[in-house]
Write a protein that holds these residues in place. Structure first.
Motif, PDB file in Angstrom:
ATOM      1  N   ARG A  62      60.904  51.487  42.787  1.00  0.00           N
ATOM      2  CA  ARG A  62      59.910  52.537  42.999  1.00  0.00           C
ATOM      3  C   ARG A  62      58.828  52.185  44.003  1.00  0.00           C
ATOM      4  O   ARG A  62      58.269  53.067  44.647  1.00  0.00           O
ATOM      5  N   GLY A  63      58.468  50.891  44.079  1.00  0.00           N
ATOM      6  CA  GLY A  63      57.367  50.510  44.955  1.00  0.00           C
ATOM      7  C   GLY A  63      56.874  49.117  44.685  1.00  0.00           C
ATOM      8  O   GLY A  63      57.629  48.238  44.271  1.00  0.00           O
ATOM      9  N   LEU A  64      55.577  48.905  44.899  1.00  0.00           N
ATOM     10  CA  LEU A  64      54.950  47.604  44.695  1.00  0.00           C
ATOM     11  C   LEU A  64      54.423  47.545  43.267  1.00  0.00           C
ATOM     12  O   LEU A  64      53.423  48.185  42.924  1.00  0.00           O
ATOM     13  N   PHE A  65      55.108  46.780  42.418  1.00  0.00           N
ATOM     14  CA  PHE A  65      54.745  46.664  41.015  1.00  0.00           C
ATOM     15  C   PHE A  65      53.884  45.422  40.826  1.00  0.00           C
ATOM     16  O   PHE A  65      54.232  44.338  41.291  1.00  0.00           O
ATOM     17  N   VAL A  66      52.742  45.602  40.138  1.00  0.00           N
ATOM     18  CA  VAL A  66      51.816  44.498  39.897  1.00  0.00           C
ATOM     19  C   VAL A  66      51.562  44.352  38.406  1.00  0.00           C
ATOM     20  O   VAL A  66      51.581  45.321  37.654  1.00  0.00           O
ATOM     21  N   ARG A  67      51.338  43.111  38.015  1.00  0.00           N
ATOM     22  CA  ARG A  67      50.941  42.807  36.639  1.00  0.00           C
ATOM     23  C   ARG A  67      49.888  41.720  36.748  1.00  0.00           C
ATOM     24  O   ARG A  67      50.047  40.765  37.516  1.00  0.00           O
ATOM     25  N   GLY A  68      48.815  41.853  35.982  1.00  0.00           N
ATOM     26  CA  GLY A  68      47.757  40.862  36.071  1.00  0.00           C
ATOM     27  C   GLY A  68      46.806  40.902  34.902  1.00  0.00           C
ATOM     28  O   GLY A  68      46.976  41.682  33.962  1.00  0.00           O
ATOM     29  N   GLU A  69      45.806  40.032  34.993  1.00  0.00           N
ATOM     30  CA  GLU A  69      44.813  39.879  33.940  1.00  0.00           C
ATOM     31  C   GLU A  69      43.417  40.093  34.509  1.00  0.00           C
ATOM     32  O   GLU A  69      43.019  39.408  35.450  1.00  0.00           O
ATOM     33  N   ILE A  70      42.690  41.015  33.907  1.00  0.00           N
ATOM     34  CA  ILE A  70      41.267  41.149  34.204  1.00  0.00           C
ATOM     35  C   ILE A  70      40.571  40.074  33.376  1.00  0.00           C
ATOM     36  O   ILE A  70      40.771  39.979  32.161  1.00  0.00           O
ATOM     37  N   LEU A  71      39.782  39.238  34.031  1.00  0.00           N
ATOM     38  CA  LEU A  71      39.089  38.143  33.355  1.00  0.00           C
ATOM     39  C   LEU A  71      37.696  38.593  32.947  1.00  0.00           C
ATOM     40  O   LEU A  71      36.902  39.007  33.794  1.00  0.00           O
ATOM     41  N   THR A  72      37.393  38.486  31.674  1.00  0.00           N
ATOM     42  CA  THR A  72      36.118  39.004  31.178  1.00  0.00           C
ATOM     43  C   THR A  72      35.041  37.941  31.055  1.00  0.00           C
ATOM     44  O   THR A  72      34.010  38.175  30.442  1.00  0.00           O
ATOM     45  N   SER A  73      35.270  36.787  31.681  1.00  0.00           N
ATOM     46  CA  SER A  73      34.264  35.734  31.616  1.00  0.00           C
ATOM     47  C   SER A  73      33.087  35.996  32.560  1.00  0.00           C
ATOM     48  O   SER A  73      32.013  35.438  32.373  1.00  0.00           O
ATOM     49  N   GLY A  74      33.260  36.840  33.551  1.00  0.00           N
ATOM     50  CA  GLY A  74      32.176  37.200  34.464  1.00  0.00           C
ATOM     51  C   GLY A  74      31.717  38.626  34.215  1.00  0.00           C
ATOM     52  O   GLY A  74      32.443  39.444  33.640  1.00  0.00           O
ATOM     53  N   ALA A  75      30.516  38.944  34.668  1.00  0.00           N
ATOM     54  CA  ALA A  75      29.944  40.268  34.427  1.00  0.00           C
ATOM     55  C   ALA A  75      30.787  41.388  35.041  1.00  0.00           C
ATOM     56  O   ALA A  75      31.027  42.422  34.402  1.00  0.00           O
ATOM     57  N   ARG A  76      31.242  41.198  36.278  1.00  0.00           N
ATOM     58  CA  ARG A  76      32.043  42.232  36.926  1.00  0.00           C
ATOM     59  C   ARG A  76      33.366  42.437  36.198  1.00  0.00           C
ATOM     60  O   ARG A  76      33.828  43.557  36.021  1.00  0.00           O
ATOM     61  N   GLY A  77      33.997  41.357  35.758  1.00  0.00           N
ATOM     62  CA  GLY A  77      35.249  41.460  35.004  1.00  0.00           C
ATOM     63  C   GLY A  77      35.057  42.173  33.673  1.00  0.00           C
ATOM     64  O   GLY A  77      35.877  43.001  33.279  1.00  0.00           O
ATOM     65  N   ARG A  78      33.973  41.832  32.968  1.00  0.00           N
ATOM     66  CA  ARG A  78      33.675  42.500  31.687  1.00  0.00           C
ATOM     67  C   ARG A  78      33.494  43.991  31.896  1.00  0.00           C
ATOM     68  O   ARG A  78      34.025  44.804  31.138  1.00  0.00           O
ATOM     69  N   ALA A  79      32.732  44.364  32.923  1.00  0.00           N
ATOM     70  CA  ALA A  79      32.488  45.785  33.192  1.00  0.00           C
ATOM     71  C   ALA A  79      33.783  46.496  33.580  1.00  0.00           C
ATOM     72  O   ALA A  79      34.056  47.605  33.115  1.00  0.00           O
ATOM     73  N   THR A  80      34.595  45.858  34.418  1.00  0.00           N
ATOM     74  CA  THR A  80      35.862  46.449  34.833  1.00  0.00           C
ATOM     75  C   THR A  80      36.781  46.643  33.635  1.00  0.00           C
ATOM     76  O   THR A  80      37.380  47.708  33.460  1.00  0.00           O
ATOM     77  N   ALA A  81      36.892  45.616  32.791  1.00  0.00           N
ATOM     78  CA  ALA A  81      37.742  45.706  31.602  1.00  0.00           C
ATOM     79  C   ALA A  81      37.286  46.841  30.689  1.00  0.00           C
ATOM     80  O   ALA A  81      38.116  47.589  30.155  1.00  0.00           O
ATOM     81  N   ALA A  82      35.990  46.980  30.518  1.00  0.00           N
ATOM     82  CA  ALA A  82      35.471  48.053  29.659  1.00  0.00           C
ATOM     83  C   ALA A  82      35.835  49.424  30.231  1.00  0.00           C
ATOM     84  O   ALA A  82      36.247  50.320  29.487  1.00  0.00           O
ATOM     85  N   LEU A  83      35.695  49.590  31.533  1.00  0.00           N
ATOM     86  CA  LEU A  83      36.033  50.873  32.163  1.00  0.00           C
ATOM     87  C   LEU A  83      37.523  51.175  32.049  1.00  0.00           C
ATOM     88  O   LEU A  83      37.924  52.308  31.785  1.00  0.00           O
ATOM     89  N   VAL A  84      38.347  50.152  32.226  1.00  0.00           N
ATOM     90  CA  VAL A  84      39.800  50.333  32.117  1.00  0.00           C
ATOM     91  C   VAL A  84      40.185  50.638  30.672  1.00  0.00           C
ATOM     92  O   VAL A  84      40.972  51.559  30.418  1.00  0.00           O
ATOM     93  N   ARG A  85      39.635  49.896  29.726  1.00  0.00           N
ATOM     94  CA  ARG A  85      39.950  50.138  28.301  1.00  0.00           C
ATOM     95  C   ARG A  85      39.633  51.560  27.880  1.00  0.00           C
ATOM     96  O   ARG A  85      40.360  52.163  27.102  1.00  0.00           O
ATOM     97  N   ARG A  86      38.527  52.088  28.379  1.00  0.00           N
ATOM     98  CA  ARG A  86      38.088  53.441  28.002  1.00  0.00           C
ATOM     99  C   ARG A  86      38.763  54.532  28.817  1.00  0.00           C
ATOM    100  O   ARG A  86      38.569  55.707  28.560  1.00  0.00           O
ATOM    101  N   GLY A  87      39.535  54.139  29.832  1.00  0.00           N
ATOM    102  CA  GLY A  87      40.232  55.141  30.647  1.00  0.00           C
ATOM    103  C   GLY A  87      39.383  55.762  31.741  1.00  0.00           C
ATOM    104  O   GLY A  87      39.787  56.734  32.374  1.00  0.00           O
ATOM    105  N   ALA A  88      38.206  55.193  31.987  1.00  0.00           N
ATOM    106  CA  ALA A  88      37.325  55.729  33.024  1.00  0.00           C
ATOM    107  C   ALA A  88      37.824  55.395  34.421  1.00  0.00           C
ATOM    108  O   ALA A  88      37.536  56.111  35.382  1.00  0.00           O
ATOM    109  N   VAL A  89      38.569  54.300  34.555  1.00  0.00           N
ATOM    110  CA  VAL A  89      39.128  53.871  35.829  1.00  0.00           C
ATOM    111  C   VAL A  89      40.574  53.473  35.580  1.00  0.00           C
ATOM    112  O   VAL A  89      40.840  52.640  34.705  1.00  0.00           O
ATOM    113  N   ASP A  90      41.502  54.073  36.340  1.00  0.00           N
ATOM    114  CA  ASP A  90      42.913  53.735  36.145  1.00  0.00           C
ATOM    115  C   ASP A  90      43.721  53.749  37.437  1.00  0.00           C
ATOM    116  O   ASP A  90      44.943  53.738  37.415  1.00  0.00           O
ATOM    117  N   GLY A  91      43.040  53.732  38.576  1.00  0.00           N
ATOM    118  CA  GLY A  91      43.747  53.757  39.853  1.00  0.00           C
ATOM    119  C   GLY A  91      43.990  52.363  40.408  1.00  0.00           C
ATOM    120  O   GLY A  91      43.292  51.408  40.077  1.00  0.00           O
TER     121      GLY A  91
END
Length: 144
Positions: A62-91
């Motif tokens: 289908r295309g370029l498939f990615v798999r990875g880990e958002i690291l929540t040890s830093g402030a930006r990672g914590r904020a990103t993980a929270a947004l992804v968990r809540r469905g606010a960001v999914d692109g």
């Protein structure tokens, strides 16, 4: 324990025009994936503070498939993980340099060789179908 959020999805899909009219051809990432050691995981294409790491990047049918880990040890990672968990960001969106392309009749280009620089988690992907999903929550905790 250190929390990580495991995500996966297609950062690019073959044969679909993005909002700028560009279409990625099958095999366009092959040379770049064969030579790049790491591809950064960024938030909104901001290189100042990566938010995680891509553990797997491959071309599939289908295309370029990615798999990875958002690291929540830093402030930006914590904020990103929270947004992804809540469905606010999914692109997902790719940062790249075009190596080879041909013009399309309508508008844009057919990208046949791409030097992949980064894959970002974004609010508004240039290719609207490029989306991430959470991997089973039971696998979202790893030992420190």
């Amino acid at each position: 324990m250190t929390d990580t959020l495991v995500i996966e999805g297609h950062a690019s899909l073959f044969g679909l025009a993005d909002l700028g009219g560009d279409v990625v051809a099958r095999g366009a990432f092959a040379a770049s994936l064969a030579t790049r050691r790491t591809i950064p995981m960024l938030f909104q294409h901001d290189p100042s503070e990566p938010v995680g790491l891509w553990t797997s990047i491959t071309e599939d049918a289908r295309g370029l498939f990615v798999r990875g880990e958002i690291l929540t040890s830093g402030a930006r990672g914590r904020a990103t993980a929270a947004l992804v968990r809540r469905g606010a960001v999914d692109g997902l969106s790719i940062g790249f340099r075009t190596r080879a392309a041909t013009p399309r009749e309508a508008r844009g280009r057919v990208l046949t060789a791409i030097d992949l620089w980064e894959v970002s988690i974004v609010t508004f992907p240039m290719l609207p179908q490029a989306r991430l999903r959470l991997v089973a929550p039971a696998r979202n905790r790893v030992a420190a």
